[in-house]
Write an enzyme that holds these catalytic residues in place. Sequence first.
Site, short mmCIF file in Angstrom:
data_model
loop_
_atom_site.label_atom_id
_atom_site.label_comp_id
_atom_site.label_asym_id
_atom_site.label_seq_id
_atom_site.Cartn_x
_atom_site.Cartn_y
_atom_site.Cartn_z
CE LYS A 1 -3.18 -2.62 2.11
NZ LYS A 1 -4.41 -2.54 3.69
CD GLN B 1 -3.36 -4.39 6.51
OE1 GLN B 1 -2.87 -3.03 6.31
NE2 GLN B 1 -3.70 -5.36 5.99
CG ASP C 1 -10.04 -1.12 4.95
OD1 ASP C 1 -9.59 -1.20 3.49
OD2 ASP C 1 -9.12 -2.31 5.69
#
Length: 297
Positions: A49, A93, A116
């Site tokens: 990322k 994460q 997300d």
Amino acid sequence: MVKILDGKKLSGEIAVELTSKIAKLKIKPVLAIIQIGNNPESNSYIGRKKAYGEKIGAKVHHFALPNSISNNSLIKFIKELNERKDIHGIIVQLPIPKTLNKYEIMEAIDYKKDVDGLNSKNTNILYESPFENLDPKKIPKGLVPATAKGIVTLLKKNNIALVGKKVLVVGRSVLVGKPTALLLTAENATVTIAHKHTINLPKLAKENDIIISAAGKAGLIGKNCLRKGQVIIDVGTNAVAGPKTLEEVTKYKMVGDVDFEAAKKIVSAISPVPGGVGPMTVTSLFENLFEAYNLQK
Ligand code: NAP
């Protein structure tokens, strides 16, 4: 001949578009990635990322927090990031330690920064779509999980028709299976979701025009699940033993859920692993960051 749905190439093309959009911005979009502990797989995803973000001119801040952090302290930290004008997207994460309450943590993220797409405000917008009877100006804008978004982009950019098509999504996770099924339903496909309790998966699979497999089981979708004309999206990433090296060390290679060699002789289009959904996920995440940036204007 089978068409390979090349996510790597498409991801590169979208990266060029994002780079030029970001170049025009005075203040660059900034993504905050919160990592709890030191999971090696998470380290690798975060590395990817960061590299993609740098390539397109966005900024990525990595906050590494200890495994011992309490639920309340993490929520307080997220709320501080929510308030910061210099942070446009927030990711926690996954996976996170079981001592933490994943639901409460996702709820703590401001939905406009939730790149997300796991906050309930965002999942609700997806759940409600399509908003067919609403004035287009009033349709709420939300963010959807990157893998699901990447799958739909891969299909649409390859001109795969979705309206009225029968689609089987194998897997019902919150991150992949469910949002993919909802997005495709909003695209007017007729969607079935399969899981471990599904009876006679091969028969069901053959009845569908498009199969999206997100089970994480190598070889799940074999010859017996396939027929001519189908489109296959392989989301699974499974490390399997490859050939031994000269030193007799077993090397591991990444495969999907689909028997690619068998499938490419039967179906009309298929996404490879690696090089299919994986690169589309990272790209879609940064498309989400760009959307989040605009939502906060
Ligand atoms: P997950 O949370 O473990 O969910 C897997 C789903 O597959 C579950 O719903 C499970 O059913 C179902 N399943 C497992 N074995 C099955 C079988 N034999 N028959 C039918 N259904 C079966 O995993 P996930 O996070 O959704 O990820 C799925 C796969 O995609 C993994 O390999 C993951 O690494 C990969 N992935 C790839 C990307 C990418 O960017 N390429 C992104 C995300 C995930 P139950 O609900 O009944 O248990």
